[in-house]
Write an enzyme that holds these catalytic residues in place. Sequence first.
Site: not given
Ligand code: ZN
Length: 315
Positions: A18, A243, A252
Site C-alpha cells: 500500500r 507520500c 518507509n
Molecule cells: Zn507512510
Amino acid sequence: MDSPQAENFITVTEVGPRDGLQSEEKFVPTDVKVKWINRLVDAGVSRIEFSSFVSPKAVPQLRDAAEVIGRAKRCETTTMAALVPNVRGATNAAEAQVDEMVVFLSASESHNLKNVNRTISESLAGFKLVARIAGEAGIPVHGVVATAVGCPFEGEVPSERLVDLAKHYRDMGFIGIGLGDTTGMATPPVVERAVTAIREAVPELPISLHFHNTRGIGLVNVIKGLELGVTRFESSFAGLGGCPFAPGATGNICTEDLVYLLHEVGYKTGIDLEALCRLARDIESHMKRDLPGQVMKAGPRLQARGTDEVATAKG
Ligand code: ZN
C-alpha cells in the site's frame, strides 16, 4: 514458530503493497502484487496492509484492492488490513472480507485538508460511519494519525491533539492507534513525547509506530519506541515508497532492515529474514531501480562469505 503470544514478540506490519506502491506511477500488475503478498505470508509476516479501498482515480496503482485480496493467500497467522478512506471504501472492504480496516486522518488541519480534503472533525464524523459498517461485518478498525510527530505545513504537533484523537479512537471502539511519521519528522524525543502522552491518557489503546526514513533516523526512532515498550511497527519491503501528498517525503523504513535490527537486539517477529531479502531483491529488479533497503544487499552480518567475494579494504 514464534507467535504473537511469545515473549519479546514484535508485530511487523508490511505496508509495502500500500504505502510503498501508492506513489509508483507504473502500474504493478495484480498478479505480481498477489505473488509478493503470498511470499510475505509464507515468510511469516503477521500483518500486511495489502492495499487501500480508495477511489481508483485518486490512486490508480491501488485500483485492484478487491482483486488482490480475493486472490491472495489467507492464513490465520497473517492479518490482512486495508486502508479505508470513506464509506464506499468500507463497504467494498467489508464485501472483500478484509481482516481489519484502517482509517486515517492527519494530526494537522492543513495536511488533512490537502490529503483528504476534509477538516479533522469531518474525518472523525466519517470514521463513525465506517466503524458502523465494519461493526456490522464483524471487522475491527485500526485508526491512524498521519503527520503525528510533525507536519510539513504546521510544524510541531501538540501532544493534546494526539491525546484528543486517541480518545476519539477509543470511544469509537478502535483496536489501536497508529502514529504515522508521514514526512519523516520524528526524532527520539518527539516519539517519546507522543507515545507517553497517549499512553498516560488512554493506556488501553495499543500504539503502533510508522516511520519514514526521510532524514535517515527511522530505525533510531524504532529503538526509542522499543525502549518505550511499543510492540508494533510498520515498514515497507526494500524501503519502497513515499507520500504523493507530502513534499520531500521518502520511503518507509525498510522491512528487512527493521527485522534484522529486531532479531539482532533479541526480539522475535516470526519472520524468515532470508525469504524477506529474496523478495526485496526481486522487487528491486521489478522496479528496475536501486531501492533503499540495505540488508537485502549486504546480507546478515554473520553470513559466511568466500574470501574472493569480499573486496579487501583499501582505505
Ligand atoms: Zn507512510
